[in-house]
Design an enzyme around this catalytic site. Sequence first.
Site, mmCIF file in Angstrom:
data_model
loop_
_atom_site.group_PDB
_atom_site.id
_atom_site.type_symbol
_atom_site.label_atom_id
_atom_site.label_comp_id
_atom_site.label_asym_id
_atom_site.label_seq_id
_atom_site.Cartn_x
_atom_site.Cartn_y
_atom_site.Cartn_z
ATOM 1 N N HIS A 39 0.587 -1.176 2.482
ATOM 2 C CA HIS A 39 2.041 -1.326 2.371
ATOM 3 C C HIS A 39 2.696 -0.280 3.278
ATOM 4 C CE1 HIS A 39 5.694 -2.116 -0.447
ATOM 5 N NE2 HIS A 39 6.101 -1.736 0.753
ATOM 6 N N GLU A 94 1.769 -5.743 2.700
ATOM 7 C CA GLU A 94 2.983 -5.787 1.887
ATOM 8 C C GLU A 94 4.103 -5.050 2.609
ATOM 9 O OE1 GLU A 94 0.831 -5.476 -2.527
ATOM 10 O OE2 GLU A 94 2.018 -3.807 -1.742
ATOM 11 N N HIS A 117 0.630 -4.038 -9.385
ATOM 12 C CA HIS A 117 1.464 -2.878 -9.742
ATOM 13 C C HIS A 117 1.186 -2.442 -11.171
ATOM 14 C CE1 HIS A 117 4.712 0.025 -9.467
ATOM 15 N NE2 HIS A 117 4.886 -0.319 -8.221
#
Length: 239
Positions: free
Chosen positions: A43, A70, A191
Amino acid sequence: MTKLSVNINKIATLRNSRGGNNPDVVQVAINCLKFGADGITVHPRPDERHIRYNDVREIKKIITTEFNIEGNPQEDKFVQLVLEILPEQVTLVPDAIGQLTSNHGWDTIKEREYLQNIISIFKKAGIRVSIFVDPVAEMVAASAATGTDRVELYTEAYAKNYHANRDAAIKDYIVAAEAATKAGLGLNAGHDLDMENLQFFRQSIPQLLEVSIGHALISDAIYYGLENTIQIYKRKLKD
């Protein structure tokens, strides 16, 4: 079987805290795949405070399975990186600039037109698209109109309430997963999934295709070792 994609952002955070190249994020990516991970997730953020854009380029060279990038598509720098790298999957998250970590999903109703436009850019390049959503059936169902291939359920609420009442914690996610299936969407999650709550989540949502896990897995690796930790997480996805 649900696939495990290991997010290695925390490895880059550790490296950046001292400068240099120790630990080597590319070598860690190689090792994760060697130890059984089904893919690698990164990410990159505009400030490059953990994964750097050049890390993404170097990791792409060694990927033998799936690469998931991401990020916030409102940053043109991110969009251009994804189009350069051409990963198997891009996961779009609605982060604000400078945000510490992702903390909410897209409003797929209000932002439908924007998402349609940006998703079409990635899909024309042959990249599978997943969008980060809260476990709200209405938002999941509306995701289908954006043109996305998958949704990734934001699992913080589940993880936060798991130990108090896991049946109550998973309820909204089951409903959201059913909405995804009904809309013809693939289902990912991520997450705050960890060694303790992952197995129940997978068992409760059998249509789950992929989880991306970083912070908890890398933290567990401090105690159990990276290879052993990846194998433990893989078993949680099988049982």
